[in-house]
Design a protein around this motif. Structure first.
Motif, PDB file in Angstrom:
ATOM      1  N   SER B  43      29.404  53.304  -5.523  1.00 56.65           N
ATOM      2  CA  SER B  43      28.737  53.470  -4.242  1.00 56.65           C
ATOM      3  C   SER B  43      27.237  53.574  -4.452  1.00 56.65           C
ATOM      4  O   SER B  43      26.710  54.653  -4.714  1.00 56.65           O
ATOM      5  CB  SER B  43      29.252  54.732  -3.539  1.00 56.65           C
ATOM      6  N   CYS B  45      25.107  53.379  -2.223  1.00 54.86           N
ATOM      7  CA  CYS B  45      24.592  54.159  -1.092  1.00 54.86           C
ATOM      8  C   CYS B  45      24.546  55.649  -1.418  1.00 54.86           C
ATOM      9  O   CYS B  45      23.895  56.421  -0.722  1.00 54.86           O
ATOM     10  CB  CYS B  45      25.469  53.996   0.140  1.00 54.86           C
ATOM     11  N   GLY B  46      25.273  56.046  -2.453  1.00 51.50           N
ATOM     12  CA  GLY B  46      25.305  57.456  -2.804  1.00 51.50           C
ATOM     13  C   GLY B  46      24.165  57.866  -3.718  1.00 51.50           C
ATOM     14  O   GLY B  46      23.962  59.063  -3.960  1.00 51.50           O
ATOM     15  N   TYR B  49      21.738  60.675  -2.844  1.00 49.06           N
ATOM     16  CA  TYR B  49      22.362  62.002  -2.799  1.00 49.06           C
ATOM     17  C   TYR B  49      22.598  62.542  -4.201  1.00 49.06           C
ATOM     18  O   TYR B  49      22.579  63.741  -4.431  1.00 49.06           O
ATOM     19  CB  TYR B  49      23.641  61.944  -1.963  1.00 49.06           C
ATOM     20  N   VAL B  54      22.641  66.579  -4.209  1.00 51.77           N
ATOM     21  CA  VAL B  54      23.708  66.843  -3.244  1.00 51.77           C
ATOM     22  C   VAL B  54      25.059  66.457  -3.851  1.00 51.77           C
ATOM     23  O   VAL B  54      26.063  67.145  -3.696  1.00 51.77           O
ATOM     24  CB  VAL B  54      23.463  66.049  -1.931  1.00 51.77           C
ATOM     25  N   VAL B  55      25.066  65.326  -4.561  1.00 54.12           N
ATOM     26  CA  VAL B  55      26.253  64.894  -5.309  1.00 54.12           C
ATOM     27  C   VAL B  55      25.970  65.191  -6.775  1.00 54.12           C
ATOM     28  O   VAL B  55      24.915  64.839  -7.294  1.00 54.12           O
ATOM     29  CB  VAL B  55      26.510  63.388  -5.101  1.00 54.12           C
ATOM     30  N   ASP B  60      30.954  60.555  -9.783  1.00 52.06           N
ATOM     31  CA  ASP B  60      31.562  60.715  -8.457  1.00 52.06           C
ATOM     32  C   ASP B  60      31.369  59.465  -7.607  1.00 52.06           C
ATOM     33  O   ASP B  60      32.108  59.241  -6.648  1.00 52.06           O
ATOM     34  CB  ASP B  60      30.936  61.900  -7.709  1.00 52.06           C
ATOM     35  N   LEU B  61      30.357  58.695  -7.940  1.00 50.88           N
ATOM     36  CA  LEU B  61      30.055  57.507  -7.126  1.00 50.88           C
ATOM     37  C   LEU B  61      30.866  56.285  -7.569  1.00 50.88           C
ATOM     38  O   LEU B  61      30.778  55.231  -6.961  1.00 50.88           O
ATOM     39  CB  LEU B  61      28.555  57.191  -7.187  1.00 50.88           C
ATOM     40  N   GLY B 304      27.403  48.146   1.844  1.00 52.75           N
ATOM     41  CA  GLY B 304      28.705  48.191   1.186  1.00 52.75           C
ATOM     42  C   GLY B 304      29.858  47.910   2.112  1.00 52.75           C
ATOM     43  O   GLY B 304      30.866  47.309   1.714  1.00 52.75           O
ATOM     44  N   THR B 305      29.722  48.324   3.360  1.00 53.56           N
ATOM     45  CA  THR B 305      30.850  48.161   4.264  1.00 53.56           C
ATOM     46  C   THR B 305      31.106  46.681   4.556  1.00 53.56           C
ATOM     47  O   THR B 305      32.250  46.241   4.638  1.00 53.56           O
ATOM     48  CB  THR B 305      30.632  48.996   5.553  1.00 53.56           C
ATOM     49  N   HIS B 306      30.034  45.881   4.680  1.00 54.01           N
ATOM     50  CA  HIS B 306      30.236  44.442   4.863  1.00 54.01           C
ATOM     51  C   HIS B 306      30.810  43.818   3.595  1.00 54.01           C
ATOM     52  O   HIS B 306      31.688  42.963   3.648  1.00 54.01           O
ATOM     53  CB  HIS B 306      28.919  43.748   5.197  1.00 54.01           C
ATOM     54  N   ASN B 308      32.682  45.089   1.331  1.00 52.34           N
ATOM     55  CA  ASN B 308      34.108  45.377   1.217  1.00 52.34           C
ATOM     56  C   ASN B 308      34.938  44.493   2.140  1.00 52.34           C
ATOM     57  O   ASN B 308      35.962  43.955   1.746  1.00 52.34           O
ATOM     58  CB  ASN B 308      34.379  46.843   1.559  1.00 52.34           C
ATOM     59  N   LYS B 309      34.501  44.373   3.375  1.00 46.36           N
ATOM     60  CA  LYS B 309      35.272  43.585   4.341  1.00 46.36           C
ATOM     61  C   LYS B 309      35.277  42.108   3.971  1.00 46.36           C
ATOM     62  O   LYS B 309      36.305  41.446   4.019  1.00 46.36           O
ATOM     63  CB  LYS B 309      34.681  43.757   5.737  1.00 46.36           C
TER      64      LYS B 309
END
Lengths: 459, 459
Positions: B43, B45-46, B49, B54-55, B60-61, B304-306, B308-309
């Motif tokens: 990720s 995008c992470g 963070y 924060v992360v 974790d990513l 990332g969401t695009h 993945n799709k």
């Protein structure tokens, strides 16, 4: 000068009055609203939060007082005035001033019915005792609050485990009472499917609220006119206070007596412009039928958000404009403690009753990226028509930030989307707001897969 | 045996590989993925963070390691392998093992291009100095984190005030640095209209982040090969670390060299099934064009969401199934500190560029009933086509619980709803979740009124 009379001074009635006024000034349309209660334009949905101490003052629940309507909009709103008769031929109502007892007739040209609904009260021995409360108008909230303050109430029984029942159970628990919910069905929160409702019931039990299911109330024991226990077919529950959460019935007696058509759902029949069955007579809110867009039939739903929208539509039309109310989906949201629930459309049983062949999928996900702090569980269930893959309903149970996401599914349902369309929709993504596949999209993916598998099983 | 070669081991590539595998077993389709970086399926995008603390761990990513793909799905994922050439005639790629330096050729039947994007690096004096970082792959995140840990960095300059710029500015601030954002435009967060972007800029300033606008970076001063200052046309800003937030460019050189069509947006041209311009060649993710459903043109969006799709769609098609990707709306969400922002569709300027005559309304509301504790501000802006009232875009800026509501508007936009339709939609209501008129509905009401007023002005 034309005259609009509004019966009922809450959301539907006062929205209609306000909208009519916006289009027609006071020298053209006189507006008088009669409300039998003490308040106008209040949030009945806020009552449990007032009783529980989350909202500090009952005044906070009042959006606008009668004086505000008079001063700002030249709308005469008279509280403690109950309309007792409608004469459609003579275009007049009979109204009683509940303070003075005087009765008079008031003429109208246009009539707006916004008579609301009344909590169902079971006809059982003792059901009229003191200490047994419905929850519908602000006075109910005040009465419950005062009863708790005045007495050393220890045991509370809530009859019925719907939204109001569970919200009131939580409120009473927060006030320190021992709370038992008695539910006739196999499970509380029956607007959800049993698997989703069970999660809510579990959350209540964890809070220390006792939930009795499959149990019917048979009578109320009283002492000096005050309730002292609730008797079910199984046991006797000591009760200092009883709250009825058995739903509400539309107040349609006035309309029925006047000869207006009452629909099969029990609400006043209206068309899309909120016109009742006589010229110049309108109805909106809890007393009026709504068209359910997925079930394709008329229903009654007592919810402030519908009342506001329908009142607005009626008021625009009364004011000479054009507006229609396109119906409801049965969307609802609530929470008990940290557990949130949302629903829209049809649950499994309702889908079957409406003649749909459906399948369901349930998906566990999180409200944020799994690695992001504060992420919490969200369980999403979709009910989908076989073959077409059309969304029929959705339910969400989860923690903080979960339930309001039902609105995405409500919007999809409103647009009659299939889950195949839904799974690719461009929903927002960033780690603090959702996993890279939003819970809604994962559920849609899984549902589409189920639809395809079901199809290939058939072939 | 057929062979699928995947170039790029992140979201798009590995989603495609996984979906292809689900439909075609290992004895029918061999799958090899080459990733020049150290990680698969992570990720990006992470990263802010992680940098901000924060992360806690970069691990974790990572969604799935190469071994997991091999062991669970018989997908060979080779990291630190860079593909340097594609020969479409001979159906082979040239790949270099970045660890050993060995070069070899690998044949393919199907080729999946998921080469991603690279942060824009300005060609300015000193721009190759150490201490200047883009933010795109996990190694970037690790490098920034290590640079902060190793040095006593005090001053950070972020060049560019888009999502990554602002998220990184917050992260660096949380790490205790003095942070300045340098933005060429009149305002940061230019995916929002200026009035909404100003709210975000205000929130950053309140956090103590300095924001310089209308200011161009001209060069970077260095000391011993390490950046020491950022020079703008106005001033010299001392800088121990510089983060570039100037957006990304699709990595299309391999594709271009191979003779594949590059679209006008700069991404690899693909059809709805994610097919590139040669047989058996597919592209998805940041490197590929997407169809913007409202602007009605092809665009590039690195998200990332695009990825993945689109990867899923490509993989289903590679696996012999049928799937299409219906395009994007430009939905995005982010937060800085407690201020959240969401957007979908076209902003005012984009609407004009796309040839729409639009009007806008902005509404202040709250995320819960006004009287309910924890209610917070939510500002909703709608951009609407004149005459038709069709929704063109929406923006939300608010506090906790505000931004994700953009999804309702994205779903409405996806379905080409007018604000007249939208204002009556059955969204969920209860005091802990919204006022009786949800912010989205109030905005739609106001927008519809503006459309009607505009119409009557014209007549």
């Amino acid at each position: 000068m034309e005259r609009l009379v509004v019966i009922g001074g809450d959301a539907a009635g006062m929205s209609a009055a306000s909208q009519a006024r916006r289009r027609r000034p006071a020298d053209e349309l006189q507006i008088a609203a009669f409300e039998r209660g003490r308040y106008t334009s209040y949030s009945a949905c806020g009552i449990p939060y007032f009783v529980g101490g989350v909202v500090k003052s009952l005044d906070d629940l009042i959006a606008r007082a009668p004086e505000e309507f008079r001063d700002r909009q030249s709308i005469e709103a008279r509280t403690r005035h109950e309309v007792t008769d409608i004469d459609l031929d003579k275009r007049a109502i009979e109204v009683i001033d509940l303070e003075s007892g005087t009765v008079r007739r008031e003429s109208f040209d246009q009539l707006m019915l916004a008579t609301g609904a009344t909590p169902v009260r079971p006809r059982l021995p003792g059901s009229d005792a003191e200490g047994i409360f419905g929850v519908q108008v602000l006075d109910d909230g005040r009465a419950i609050f005062e009863a708790l303050d005045a007495s050393e109430a220890k045991n509370a029984v809530v009859v019925g485990g719907g939204y109001i029942g569970l919200e009131m159970a939580e409120a009473l628990k927060m006030r320190g009472l021992d709370v038992t919910v008695v539910e006739l069905a196999a499970q509380p929160m029956s607007t959800l499917d049993p698997d989703m409702g069970a999660l809510v019931a579990g959350a209540m039990t964890e809070m220390g609220i006792e939930i009795l299911t499959d149990e019917a109330v048979e009578s109320f024991e009283t002492a000096k006119g005050h309730v002292s226990a609730v008797v079910t077919q199984v046991r006797t529950l000591p009760a200092d206070i009883v709250v009825l959460g058995l739903g509400v019935r539309p107040n349609v007696e006035l309309a029925r007596k006047a000869g207006l058509t009452i629909g099969p759902s029990g609400g006043i029949a209206v068309d899309r412009r909120m016109r009742a069955s006589a010229d110049g007579v309108w109805a909106a809110g809890d007393c009026a039928e709504k068209y359910h867009r997925v079930a394709r039939k008329h229903v009654t739903v007592a919810l402030g958000t519908h009342a506001n929208k329908e009142g607005r539509v009626a008021g625009i039309n009364i004011g000479g404009g054009y507006a229609t109310f396109p119906g409801v989906l049965g969307t609802a949201v609530s929470k008990v403690c940290a557990t949130e629930m949302g629903r829209t459309g049809l649950k499994e049983l309702e889908a079957a009753e409406a003649g749909f062949e459906s399948l369901s999928v349930t998906v566990d996900s999180t409200t944020r990226a799994g690695y992001y702090p504060g992420t919490s569980a969200i369980k999403t269930k979709l009910i989908v028509e076989k073959r077409s893959g059309k969304l029929l309903g959705a339910q969400i149970v989860g923690r903080e930030g979960a339930a309001k996401r039902i609105d995405v599914l409500a919007t999809a349902l409103w647009n009659e989307m299939t889950v195949d369309e839904l799974l690719n929709i461009d929903l927002s993504y960033a780690p603090p707001f959702s996993p890279v596949w939003d819970a809604v999209l994962i559920a849609a993916r899984k549902a589409w897969q189920a639809v395809e598998e079901d199809l290939s099983d058939c072939s």
